[in-house]
Scaffold this active site. Structure first.
Site: not given
Ligand code: SAH
Length: 213
Positions: A118, A194
């Site tokens: 993040d 991903e």
């Protein structure tokens, strides 16, 4: 990562069996017991839906992998995916990496992977970035002396910040690239996450660094 709440998440997590280590603090210093061997241990922090650590565990059966994830909705997907596969060298924990020292002894870990962490774009949240000097100090406590951290992201701002934090925190840059997918040498053995699949498919260059002390 914003995710839709998974139905019956808690019950389904319980069904994960031995893949999910429910009391990770009890394994401190004895992680090898849960793998029943002495192989080195690599940790992925923020493993999301697990593609990277599942792919790595399949590729390197003689290394033990632990996926750490604080979002149970993502972790559940990782657990349910790996339950379908014959993999012995992978475990997951639901845990916030800021408390790593509660679950690993100094020098228990050989390598840490940070993938598409993040960004925490606001300056006042810099210490929450997983490559901040505060987090590097936490990794310093659990990583073997010659251990390494491998970090991938498509977020150039976060990558540039990390390049500055590395020397500030007393770490050394061993290798880096601003375009991993066009760097033959650093692409050797690459397992896609991903986010890496998603962002490289829309043309974002992927940055990678390998650091050590
Ligand atoms: N690594 C995956 C997911 C990236 S999104 C991929 O590359 O596709 C970043 C993930 O890190 C999110 O799932 C988020 O919940 C997790 N995360 C962020 N901070 C964390 C922390 N302190 N401890 C554990 N997981 C964290």
């Amino acid at each position: 990562m914003r995710m839709r709440k998974k139905k019956n998440c808690a019950v389904r997590m319980e069904n994960a069996g031995r893949l999910l280590i429910r009391e990770p603090a009890e394994q401190i210093g004895v992680w090898k017991h849960c793998f029943q061997n002495d192989n080195e241990i690599h940790v992925e922090i923020g493993c999301g839906k697990g593609n990277f650590c599942i792919g790595m565990a399949q590729k390197y059966p003689n290394v033990n992998f632990i996926g750490i994830e604080k979002c149970d909705d993502a972790l559940l997907i990782a657990l349910e995916k790996s339950a379908q596969l014959p993999i012995d060298n992978l475990r997951f924990i639901s845990f916030d990496a800021k408390d790593l020292k509660e679950i690993f002894t100094p020098a228990e870990i050989r390598r840490i992977y940070l993938n598409f962490s993040d960004p925490w774009p606001k300056a006042r949240h810099a210490s929450r970035r997983l490559t901040s000097r505060e987090f590097l100090a936490r990794y310093d406590k659990i990583l073997k002396e010659d251990g390494t951290i491998e970090f991938k992201t498509d977020n150039r701002g976060l990558f540039d910040f990390s390049l500055e934090e590395v020397p500030e925190a007393g770490w050394k840059l061993e290798a880096h690239t601003f375009d991993l997918h066009h760097n033959e040498e650093m692409m050797v053995g690459n397992v896609m996450t991903e986010y890496e699949e998603k962002f490289s498919s829309i043309g974002n260059p992927i940055c990678k660094m390998i650091i050590r002390r």
